[in-house]
Design an enzyme around this catalytic site. Structure first.
Site, mmCIF file in Angstrom:
data_model
loop_
_atom_site.group_PDB
_atom_site.id
_atom_site.type_symbol
_atom_site.label_atom_id
_atom_site.label_comp_id
_atom_site.label_asym_id
_atom_site.label_seq_id
_atom_site.Cartn_x
_atom_site.Cartn_y
_atom_site.Cartn_z
ATOM 1 N N SER B 142 0.830 -1.227 0.046
ATOM 2 C CA SER B 142 -0.076 0.089 -0.088
ATOM 3 C C SER B 142 0.926 1.159 0.141
ATOM 4 O O SER B 142 2.076 1.001 0.238
ATOM 5 C CB SER B 142 -0.754 0.041 1.321
ATOM 6 O OG SER B 142 -1.352 1.154 1.472
ATOM 7 N N TYR B 155 -2.317 -1.755 10.041
ATOM 8 C CA TYR B 155 -2.179 -1.834 8.938
ATOM 9 C C TYR B 155 -1.077 -1.286 8.050
ATOM 10 O O TYR B 155 -0.130 -2.075 7.512
ATOM 11 C CB TYR B 155 -3.556 -1.049 8.165
ATOM 12 C CG TYR B 155 -3.566 -1.415 6.620
ATOM 13 C CD1 TYR B 155 -4.430 -2.441 6.213
ATOM 14 C CD2 TYR B 155 -3.319 -0.244 5.992
ATOM 15 C CE1 TYR B 155 -4.353 -2.440 4.788
ATOM 16 C CE2 TYR B 155 -3.312 -0.235 4.733
ATOM 17 C CZ TYR B 155 -4.051 -1.404 3.882
ATOM 18 O OH TYR B 155 -4.237 -1.371 2.490
#
Lengths: 261, 245
Positions: B142, B155
């Site tokens: 990401s 995350y």
């Protein structure tokens, strides 16, 4: 997906050899009309004949120009638009390596010469092409940086400074022009066997440069040189509509080299 | 000839979003696809949809945090299609939660799926690819593997882990002809982003829009195919310029 460049106009500097030539061949195979720029007129003829082998119907404009001269840059952009009416993709690629030397011995003139081609030339190209693309509301620019633009290489003050500068320009201008539907990215090639790299190896040892090359790529994770056409595939992807959301970033193509150090 | 003609591609998180968009593109480029997901209903429906257009597709329900279930994905894939050429290691989870209120169990769960799960799938992929002489793996990291953001510590830590896992595995297996790269999406228009947030996230992106799942798929295809033959260890940021700011 075989013809990503049907109806597209692609402008390439440094198109007479190496990465520029390999990218010209790739986008021509996929339908692009080409405006090819190089300082060396004979090398452009060589690229033209290679293009015609893979794309017999390719439309081509050949322009001899020095990218370090802003007027010449303005001219190659104007000539391209006059001939083809637009610029969809710009591979802003022309560059030189410069002589290798310690920083204190590098020389002011040599430093300025390398920066004037590799950084000023890239900036001039962006300046004039972005005007065209902004009016169009679309376009993709790929600037050629280098692993030497994200890592230290040694004995290459001018090259390192100019290529780091290209990365900075790419981030800066990508932020500015994303809103106009234009994306700007940089590639960072590592050890690719181009005529420029060959010249660089010959500086180290003119007689045994191939052996020097073998030693040179030993630390590379893939233990080989990349081929110009492998960079051509990346450039074609980045110039195509497939990569519109890739913007203001630098993409290494180096067999993993820059992830090791 | 498609760019993945006759290749066998395993896609985790393959029933929806970026995984499903990638499966569609892979199929159009000639690949046989194995769709791995926890959501059996969606996975089976998608398998049927792809088969209806004459694609070769297989759905496998699996939890990527289980070593046994991950091993089974590859066992079934090889039984059905004979080999594994491409793995899109994409399954992941994420939730926004202030870190001082984050239960340790939630931290563990997020890191377990987003980092441990990615490792387990990569490990099995490499084991299969060593047998056949090579392949390509694309991990979904990401842009939050590169920059921070409030309320998403687990995350972001896991995705940062995926970025450096990608580099490390790439170096380890470069000589064995296994290329390993990562996709780092920015703000993408998928159902994970609440409708009311979309405008604001587009505004903070230099391209003034969200990315599309199909655009992520094109980047994955590039990294999965021979077009990227000299690229390994790379984390390709596809964020419209967000992280360059």
């Amino acid at each position: 997906m075989s013809n990503r460049f049907d109806g597209k106009v692609v402008l390439i500097t440094g198109a007479g050899s190496g990465l520029g030539q390999a990218s010209a061949l790739q986008v021509a195979k996929e339908g692009a009309k080409l405006s090819l720029v190089d300082l060396n007129a004979a090398s452009l003829e060589e690229t033209k004949s290679k293009v015609l082998e893979v794309a017999p119907n390719a439309e081509m404009l050949l322009i001899t120009a020095n990218v370090a001269d802003e007027q010449a840059v303005e001219n190659y952009v104007n000539e391209t638009v006059e001939k083809f009416g637009k610029i969809d993709g710009f591979f802003n690629n022309a560059g030189i390596e410069g002589k290798q030397n310690l920083t204190e011995d590098f020389g002011i003139e040599e430093f300025q010469k390398v920066v004037s081609v590799n950084l000023n030339g890239v900036f001039y190209g962006m300046k004039h092409v972005l005007k065209v693309m902004r009016e169009q509301g679309s376009g993709s620019i790929v600037n050629t940086a280098s692993v030497g633009g994200i890592r230290g290489v040694g004995n290459q003050s001018g090259y390192a400074a100019s290529k780091h500068g290209v990365v900075g320009l790419t981030r800066n201008s990508g932020i500015e022009y994303g809103q106009y539907g234009i994306s700007i990215k940089a590639i960072a090639p590592g050890a690719i066997m181009t005529p420029m790299v060959e010249g660089s190896l010959k500086q180290i040892d003119p007689d045994n440069w191939e052996e020097v090359g073998k030693q040179f790529v030993q630390p590379n994770p893939m233990k080989r040189f990349g081929k110009p056409e492998e960079v051509g595939y990346l450039v074609a992807f980045l110039l195509s509509d497939q990569a519109n959301f890739i913007n203001a970033t630098v993409i290494p193509i180096d067999g993993g080299q820059s992830y090791k150090y | 000839m498609g760019k993945l003609q006759d290749k066998v591609a395993v896609i985790t998180g393959g029933a929806s979003g970026i995984g499903a968009a990638t499966a569609r593109l892979f199929v159009s480029e000639g690949a046989k696809v194995v769709l791995v997901d926890l959501n059996e209903e969606k996975g089976k429906a998608f398998e049927a949809e792809l088969k209806a257009v004459n694609a070769e597709a297989l759905f496998i329900k699996a939890n990527i945090t289980s070593e046994e279930e991950v091993a089974n994905i590859f066992k079934q894939t090889v039984e059905t299609f004979g080999k594994v050429d491409v793995v899109f290691n994409n399954a992941g989870i994420g939730r926004v939660h202030p870190s001082h209120e984050l239960e340790y169990s939630e931290w563990r769960n997020t890191v377990n799926v987003d980092l441990d799960g990615v490792f387990l799938v990569a490990r099995e992929s490499i084991r299969e690819m060593l047998k056949t002489g090579g392949g390509t793996i694309v991990n979904t990291a990401s842009m939050y593997g590169w920059v921070g953001s409030p309320g998403s510590a687990a995350y972001n830590a896991a995705k940062g882990g995926v970025v450096n896992l990608t580099r490390s595995l790439a170096l380890e297996y470069a000589e064995q002809n296994i290329r390993i790269n990562a996709l780092c999406p920015g703000f993408i228009d998928t159902p994970i982003i609440p409708e009311e947030s979309k405008q604001a996230l587009a505004e903070v992106t230099p391209m003034k829009r969200l990315g599309k799942a199909e655009e992520m798929a094109k980047a994955v295809l590039f990294m999965a195919s021979d077009d990227s033959s000299f690229m390994t260890g790379n984390s390709l940021i596809v964020d419209g310029g967000y992280t360059a700011q």
